[in-house]
Design a protein around this motif. Structure first.
Motif, short mmCIF file in Angstrom:
data_model
loop_
_atom_site.label_atom_id
_atom_site.label_comp_id
_atom_site.label_asym_id
_atom_site.label_seq_id
_atom_site.Cartn_x
_atom_site.Cartn_y
_atom_site.Cartn_z
N GLU A 58 2.43 -0.36 -6.16
CA GLU A 58 2.83 -1.78 -6.11
C GLU A 58 1.66 -2.70 -6.42
O GLU A 58 1.81 -3.70 -7.13
N GLY A 59 0.48 -2.37 -5.87
CA GLY A 59 -0.72 -3.18 -6.13
C GLY A 59 -1.08 -3.17 -7.61
O GLY A 59 -1.48 -4.19 -8.18
N THR A 60 -0.92 -2.00 -8.25
CA THR A 60 -1.23 -1.88 -9.68
C THR A 60 -0.28 -2.74 -10.51
O THR A 60 -0.71 -3.47 -11.40
N VAL A 61 1.02 -2.65 -10.22
CA VAL A 61 2.01 -3.44 -10.96
C VAL A 61 1.73 -4.93 -10.79
O VAL A 61 1.74 -5.70 -11.77
N LYS A 62 1.45 -5.35 -9.57
CA LYS A 62 1.19 -6.77 -9.28
C LYS A 62 -0.01 -7.27 -10.09
O LYS A 62 0.06 -8.31 -10.74
N GLY A 100 -3.62 7.22 -15.14
CA GLY A 100 -2.46 8.11 -15.17
C GLY A 100 -2.38 9.00 -13.94
O GLY A 100 -2.12 10.20 -14.05
N THR A 101 -2.58 8.42 -12.76
CA THR A 101 -2.39 9.16 -11.51
C THR A 101 -0.89 9.25 -11.22
O THR A 101 -0.09 8.58 -11.86
N ALA A 102 -0.53 10.03 -10.21
CA ALA A 102 0.89 10.14 -9.84
C ALA A 102 1.44 8.76 -9.50
O ALA A 102 2.55 8.39 -9.91
N GLU A 103 0.65 7.96 -8.76
CA GLU A 103 1.08 6.61 -8.39
C GLU A 103 1.09 5.69 -9.61
O GLU A 103 1.93 4.79 -9.71
N GLY A 104 0.16 5.95 -10.54
CA GLY A 104 0.09 5.13 -11.75
C GLY A 104 1.30 5.31 -12.66
O GLY A 104 1.70 4.37 -13.36
N LEU A 105 1.90 6.50 -12.65
CA LEU A 105 3.05 6.78 -13.52
C LEU A 105 4.20 5.79 -13.30
O LEU A 105 4.78 5.27 -14.24
N LYS A 106 4.49 5.53 -12.02
CA LYS A 106 5.59 4.60 -11.71
C LYS A 106 5.22 3.19 -12.18
O LYS A 106 6.08 2.45 -12.67
N ALA A 107 3.95 2.84 -12.01
CA ALA A 107 3.49 1.51 -12.44
C ALA A 107 3.58 1.37 -13.95
O ALA A 107 3.97 0.32 -14.47
N ILE A 108 3.24 2.44 -14.66
CA ILE A 108 3.29 2.44 -16.13
C ILE A 108 4.72 2.20 -16.60
O ILE A 108 4.99 1.35 -17.45
N LYS A 109 5.65 2.94 -16.01
CA LYS A 109 7.07 2.81 -16.37
C LYS A 109 7.55 1.37 -16.13
O LYS A 109 8.20 0.77 -16.99
N THR A 110 7.22 0.82 -14.98
CA THR A 110 7.65 -0.55 -14.65
C THR A 110 7.06 -1.56 -15.63
O THR A 110 7.77 -2.43 -16.14
#
Length: 366
Positions: free
Chosen positions: A121-125, A145-155
Motif C-alpha cells: 500500500e505504501g508503494t502504491v501511494k 519486484g518483491t512479492a509485495e511489489g508485484l501487487k503494487a506493480i499490477k495496481t
C-alpha cells in the motif's frame, strides 16, 4: 569516420540507457552529447546515484536552502530535488520519446523509497504521488519486484502509470512480474481505459548473480562456469519473454495498443577484474531489449566494444549451465531469492545515507 560503437548497438534493436543522473551532465551539455553522439535513449536513477550527486557538488545547495524552509522532512526535500532533475532530463529526452514509434524510448526512471519494498500500500501511494508530481508521460516509476511489489506493480499499471520493475534476479520472479504487468493491463481494459501509452521494463540484475555464484562454482570444481550463470539466466529470461509476449493472451491486448514489457539488463558493470569491463553488454545485445549502463561502462564500450546481436547465441549452452548448477547441488532459485532479500537491504543503506547527507547540508546551509 567510424560510427560510435555505443550508438551502433541501436542497429541491433537494443536501447542503451544511462544508469546515472546529476545536474552537472545537464548543465554542461554532456547529456545532450550522450543522447546525440552515443545514442543514449533513456536514464535510470536510484538513491545511491542521487546521494553521490547531492553530497559531492554544490549544484543542489540553493535548492536545499530554499526547500528547507518549505519541506518538513528530509524525504520530502529529496524528492523535490530529484523531481526537478527527472523533469529536466525527461524534457531533454522527449524528442527520443516522440520518434516514429512513439513511446519506444526516451524514459527517465525515478524510484519509490526502498524502505517501502515490503509495503504494497505504501508503494502504491508513493508511486501515485511521484507520478502526479513529475507529470511527464516519458517517466517510469521504479518499484522493486518483491512479492509485495508485484501487487503494487499490477495496481499501478491498471492506473496507467509507467513502471520500471527493479531488483529482479530470478526466473520464477520474472515470470510473476510479467503476470503482474499483463493482469494490470487487463484490469485497465476491463475498466474501459486506454492502454496504448503505458510502458514498462523488467530490470534483471546481472553481475551480482555471478558475484554470489562464482565462489560456489570454485568450491564444486566448476570454475569453467565462472561468469556464465548471469548471462545464462538472462538468455533464459529472454526465452520466457518471447513466449509470454507472443501468446494469444497478450495478442488480445496488443490489438488494443499494448506494448510488451521489455527486459532491461541492469547491474551491467563488471565486478570481477578478471572479466572484460564490457562483458555484460557484449553478450546480451538483442532485439527489443534495454541495457542500462553506468558512465564508466559506457565510456569503456565507446572505446573498445564490438556490437553484434548475441543474446540468442548458445541457448543450449545457457540451458546446460543452469542444469550443471542443479546437478552440482547449487539451487539458483534459492540464490536469487537471497540476492533479492540482500538487495532490499543494499538499497536501504544508500537511501539512509542520502537522508543523512541532506540533513547535513540542511544544517550547513541554514
Amino acid at each position: 569516420m567510424e560510427t560510435n560503437r555505443v550508438k551502433r548497438i541501436h542497429d541491433f534493436d537494443q536501447s542503451i540507457w544511462l544508469d546515472f543522473i546529476d545536474r552537472k551532465i545537464m548543465n554542461t551539455g554532456e547529456l545532450d552529447k550522450l543522447i546525440n553522439e552515443d545514442g543514449v535513449r533513456g536514464i535510470t536513477s536510484n538513491p545511491a546515484i542521487f546521494e553521490k550527486a547531492i553530497s559531492s557538488s554544490s549544484d543542489y545547495d540553493e535548492d536545499i536552502k530554499t526547500l528547507s524552509k518549505e519541506k518538513q522532512n528530509n524525504e520530502e526535500l529529496f524528492y523535490a530535488l530529484a523531481i526537478k532533475d527527472i523533469q529536466r532530463a525527461a524534457d531533454m529526452l522527449l524528442p527520443v520519446y516522440n520518434e516514429e514509434v512513439q513511446g519506444a524510448d526516451g524514459y527517465v526512471s525515478l524510484e519509490v523509497s526502498p524502505l517501502l519494498a515490503k509495503d504494497t500500500e505504501g508503494t502504491v501511494k508513493q508511486a501515485r504521488e511521484l507520478w502526479k508530481l513529475v507529470d511527464r508521460k516519458n517517466v517510469m516509476i521504479k518499484i522493486p519486484g518483491t512479492a509485495e511489489g508485484l501487487k503494487a506493480i499490477k495496481t499501478c499499471i491498471s492506473e496507467g502509470i509507467n513502471i520500471n520493475v527493479t531488483l529482479l534476479f530470478g526466473l520464477p520472479r520474472y515470470t510473476e512480474v510479467t503476470e503482474a504487468y499483463i493482469s494490470g493491463l487487463e484490469d485497465r481494459v476491463a475498466a474501459n481505459q486506454p492502454i496504448g501509452e503505458i510502458s514498462s521494463v523488467a530490470s534483471f540484475f546481472l553481475s551480482r548473480i555471478d558475484v554470489m555464484v562464482d565462489p560456489m562454482l570454485e568450491e564444486k570444481g566448476l570454475s569453467r562456469l565462472k561468469g556464465e550463470v548471469a548471462i545464462a539466466s538472462a538468455r533464459k529470461a529472454y526465452e520466457i519473454y518471447k513466449n509470454i509476449f507472443s501468446s494469444e493472451r497478450f495478442k488480445k491486448l496488443e490489438e488494443k495498443g499494448a506494448k510488451p514489457q521489455r527486459l532491461l539488463w541492469a547491474s551491467t558493470g563488471s565486478k570481477d577484474p578478471a572479466f572484460s569491463d564490457v562483458k555484460y553488454i557484449e553478450a546480451l545485445i538483442g532485439p527489443k531489449t534495454v541495457n542500462t549502463v553506468p558512465m564508466e561502462t559506457l565510456e569503456a564500450y565507446r572505446d573498445h566494444g564490438e556490437p553484434q546481436s548475441r543474446l540468442e547465441d548458445d541457448l543450449d549452452k545457457a540451458t546446460q549451465v543452469l542444469n550443471d548448477l542443479k546437478n552440482a547441488g547449487i539451487d539458483i532459485d534459492q540464490i536469487t531469492q537471497k540476492l533479492e532479500d540482500e538487495g532490499v537491504e543494499k538499497f536501504n543503506k544508500p537511501y539512509n545515507k542520502l537522508m543523512d547527507a541532506i540533513e547535513t547540508q540542511r544544517k550547513q546551509l541554514s
